[in-house]
Scaffold this motif. Structure first.
Motif, mmCIF file in Angstrom:
data_model
loop_
_atom_site.group_PDB
_atom_site.id
_atom_site.type_symbol
_atom_site.label_atom_id
_atom_site.label_comp_id
_atom_site.label_asym_id
_atom_site.label_seq_id
_atom_site.Cartn_x
_atom_site.Cartn_y
_atom_site.Cartn_z
ATOM 1 N N SER A 132 0.820 -1.222 0.000
ATOM 2 C CA SER A 132 0.000 0.000 0.000
ATOM 3 C C SER A 132 0.847 1.263 0.000
ATOM 4 N N ALA A 133 2.153 1.133 0.303
ATOM 5 C CA ALA A 133 3.034 2.300 0.318
ATOM 6 C C ALA A 133 3.669 2.575 -1.039
ATOM 7 N N ASN A 134 3.528 1.639 -1.968
ATOM 8 C CA ASN A 134 4.178 1.799 -3.267
ATOM 9 C C ASN A 134 3.672 3.048 -3.991
ATOM 10 N N GLY A 135 4.598 3.872 -4.417
ATOM 11 C CA GLY A 135 4.270 5.072 -5.176
ATOM 12 C C GLY A 135 3.957 6.288 -4.336
ATOM 13 N N LEU A 136 3.851 6.134 -3.019
ATOM 14 C CA LEU A 136 3.560 7.271 -2.157
ATOM 15 C C LEU A 136 4.849 8.008 -1.779
ATOM 16 N N PRO A 137 4.792 9.323 -1.641
ATOM 17 C CA PRO A 137 5.972 10.061 -1.167
ATOM 18 C C PRO A 137 6.286 9.675 0.272
ATOM 19 N N ILE A 138 7.583 9.590 0.581
ATOM 20 C CA ILE A 138 8.027 9.184 1.914
ATOM 21 C C ILE A 138 8.597 10.384 2.654
ATOM 22 N N TRP A 139 8.120 10.594 3.882
ATOM 23 C CA TRP A 139 8.694 11.575 4.788
ATOM 24 C C TRP A 139 9.387 10.792 5.900
ATOM 25 N N ALA A 140 10.643 11.097 6.130
ATOM 26 C CA ALA A 140 11.457 10.321 7.068
ATOM 27 C C ALA A 140 11.814 11.143 8.293
ATOM 28 N N MET A 141 11.511 10.613 9.462
ATOM 29 C CA MET A 141 11.841 11.280 10.721
ATOM 30 C C MET A 141 13.205 10.792 11.201
ATOM 31 N N MET A 142 14.225 11.179 10.459
ATOM 32 C CA MET A 142 15.596 10.766 10.733
ATOM 33 C C MET A 142 16.540 11.629 9.914
ATOM 34 N N PRO A 143 17.838 11.559 10.192
ATOM 35 C CA PRO A 143 18.766 12.372 9.407
ATOM 36 C C PRO A 143 18.815 11.920 7.950
ATOM 37 N N ALA A 144 19.127 12.848 7.057
ATOM 38 C CA ALA A 144 19.332 12.521 5.653
ATOM 39 C C ALA A 144 20.631 11.722 5.508
ATOM 40 N N GLU A 163 11.249 11.877 0.096
ATOM 41 C CA GLU A 163 11.199 13.278 -0.360
ATOM 42 C C GLU A 163 11.703 14.254 0.696
ATOM 43 N N ARG A 164 11.439 13.955 1.959
ATOM 44 C CA ARG A 164 11.791 14.887 3.030
ATOM 45 C C ARG A 164 12.383 14.124 4.205
ATOM 46 N N PHE A 165 13.358 14.754 4.866
ATOM 47 C CA PHE A 165 13.952 14.206 6.072
ATOM 48 C C PHE A 165 13.779 15.218 7.203
ATOM 49 N N GLU A 181 -1.690 17.402 1.483
ATOM 50 C CA GLU A 181 -2.947 17.223 0.757
ATOM 51 C C GLU A 181 -3.060 15.878 0.056
ATOM 52 N N ARG A 182 -1.994 15.123 0.022
ATOM 53 C CA ARG A 182 -2.047 13.813 -0.634
ATOM 54 C C ARG A 182 -1.480 12.758 0.314
ATOM 55 N N PRO A 183 -1.835 11.484 0.129
ATOM 56 C CA PRO A 183 -1.352 10.432 1.037
ATOM 57 C C PRO A 183 0.185 10.391 1.063
ATOM 58 N N ILE A 184 0.724 10.111 2.233
ATOM 59 C CA ILE A 184 2.168 9.999 2.396
ATOM 60 C C ILE A 184 2.493 8.744 3.197
ATOM 61 N N VAL A 185 3.763 8.387 3.180
ATOM 62 C CA VAL A 185 4.319 7.398 4.102
ATOM 63 C C VAL A 185 5.140 8.168 5.125
ATOM 64 N N LEU A 186 4.794 8.060 6.393
ATOM 65 C CA LEU A 186 5.547 8.713 7.460
ATOM 66 C C LEU A 186 6.354 7.635 8.169
ATOM 67 N N VAL A 211 0.259 5.958 5.151
ATOM 68 C CA VAL A 211 0.844 4.804 5.836
ATOM 69 C C VAL A 211 1.847 5.299 6.869
ATOM 70 N N VAL A 212 1.849 4.674 8.041
ATOM 71 C CA VAL A 212 2.840 4.967 9.078
ATOM 72 C C VAL A 212 3.719 3.737 9.259
ATOM 73 N N ILE A 213 5.040 3.949 9.333
ATOM 74 C CA ILE A 213 5.991 2.863 9.558
ATOM 75 C C ILE A 213 6.913 3.258 10.703
ATOM 76 N N GLU A 214 6.936 2.425 11.750
ATOM 77 C CA GLU A 214 7.845 2.684 12.865
ATOM 78 C C GLU A 214 8.874 1.566 12.938
ATOM 79 N N THR A 215 10.051 1.924 13.449
ATOM 80 C CA THR A 215 11.168 0.979 13.440
ATOM 81 C C THR A 215 11.582 0.539 14.839
ATOM 82 N N GLY A 216 10.690 0.720 15.824
ATOM 83 C CA GLY A 216 11.142 0.468 17.186
ATOM 84 C C GLY A 216 12.058 1.610 17.598
ATOM 85 N N GLY A 217 12.917 1.378 18.555
ATOM 86 C CA GLY A 217 13.909 2.388 18.868
ATOM 87 C C GLY A 217 13.777 3.023 20.231
ATOM 88 N N PHE A 218 13.254 2.291 21.234
ATOM 89 C CA PHE A 218 13.207 2.819 22.588
ATOM 90 C C PHE A 218 14.459 2.463 23.389
#
Length: 346
Positions: A132-144, A163-165, A181-186, A211-218
């Motif tokens: 379901s994430a295929n083709g959606l822009p990705i915003w990444a909460m991490m360093p580039a 697209e964005r970090f 305004e459009r679906p993203i992957v966070l 779509v939301v994707i988390e990687t763990g990380g506590f």
């Protein structure tokens, strides 16, 4: 096998790349075992540290005929040794594991072929693990990637063309989320999401299909949130249904990733990875339904070792595994070869 690959790649690397690109549902043949044994022979020949481990166990390429018999290297060994088939001048990337100091971090060296397989693995694994994430822009909460060249996760998001970090930019992310305004992957670590929610009382309503994707990380953090609570935050604060939220499981010592969906705890991996759960007392495979030390056999781990013994306990199921926390020191010492023994033999 099919597909077009760089003709300068090692022949075995090209064959593995073709296997990664295949649709396993349409194949009547599974060459995993053949490729695994060929990769083991290559790593035995070229990786001196790994060869010493195998010799201490009296295992050679000619003495085994199945991937389950390939000796696994403890992930802790990546902190003490350079596990590489390539000379230093041919290494193009070195990814570090988490650690409070560089000395405590494991280092995974990749030559050009290994990096190409890593990128093929992450791209195909992502496309199949979260269609379901295929083709959606990705915003990444991490360093580039250029800001964190030794982060395999940052490199992964760069290879996926995020697209964005955002890193330590919660206010900017909050503002952007309000205007999207459009679906993203966070995509981000669990702790980064909690930091975002703690920094603001806002609730956003991401466009349907997001779509939301988390990687763990506590690990090592002062604040930890249960998974059910975190996914409730994704629903209530981001407006993303829980079934559209995913968890990614990976490690810098491996080139491939696993994914689970919603509150389903089962992590599922791609067809070019096999996983075993090892009983830390007997060193044999754990009985069905019983936890064991997870060991992954990853064909995309081309330049280091394909078989990695993790420090995670888990239970294998029909199509994946469920994590059961980190292994204790006693469990790690009880399982086959410890990193301390490998150090002594070195």
């Amino acid at each position: 096998m099919h597909g077009q690959y760089n003709t300068r790649m090692d022949t075995l690397a090209r064959n593995i790349a073709a296997f990664i690109a295949e649709d396993p549902s349409g194949s009547t043949e599974d060459p995993f075992n053949t490729l695994a044994l060929e990769l083991f022979a290559r790593q035995y020949e070229r990786n001196e540290v790994y060869r010493r481990l195998c010799e201490s166990l009296d295992v050679t390429p000619g003495s085994i005929d199945h991937w389950r018999m390939i000796p696994a290297t403890p992930s802790q060994a990546f902190k003490l040794f350079t596990l590489s088939c390539a000379p230093p001048e041919e290494v193009v990337s070195v990814f570090h594991s988490s650690g409070t100091t560089l000395r405590e971090a494991g280092k995974h060296s990749m030559d050009a072929d290994a990096l190409a397989l890593y990128e093929a693995s992450l791209a195909h694994g992502f496309a199949r693990g979260i269609p379901s994430a295929n083709g959606l822009p990705i915003w990444a909460m991490m360093p580039a990637p250029d800001a964190a060249p030794h982060s395999s996760l940052s490199h992964m998001l760069g290879a996926l063309r995020a697209e964005r970090f955002y890193w330590d930019r919660d206010s900017e992310l909050s503002s952007d989320l309000a205007r999207v305004e459009r679906p993203i992957v966070l995509f981000g670590t669990a702790f980064a999401f909690v930091g975002l929610f703690d920094a603001s009382t806002d609730a956003w309503s991401l466009p349907p299909g997001s779509v939301v994707i988390e990687t763990g990380g506590f690990k090592g953090r002062t604040r930890e949130v249960a998974r059910e609570e975190l996914y409730g935050m994704f629903r209530d604060r981001l407006g993303v249904p829980i079934e559209s939220c995913y968890s990614e499981y990976g490690m810098s010592e491996m080139a491939s990733q696993f994914y689970s969906r919603g509150l389903d705890p089962v992590k599922r991996g791609p067809h070019w990875v096999r996983t075993a759960a090892i009983d830390p007392v007997t060193g044999a495979e754990a009985q069905a339904g019983q936890p064991g030390l997870l060991t992954h056999f990853d064909l995309a781990n081309f330049n280091s070792v394909m078989a990695v013994q993790t420090e995670d306990m888990g239970i294998l199921g029909a199509d994946g595994f469920t994590l059961r926390g980190r292994a204790s020191d006693t469990e790690l010492r009880g399982c086959s070869l410890t990193v301390e023994e490998l150090w002594a033999r070195q």
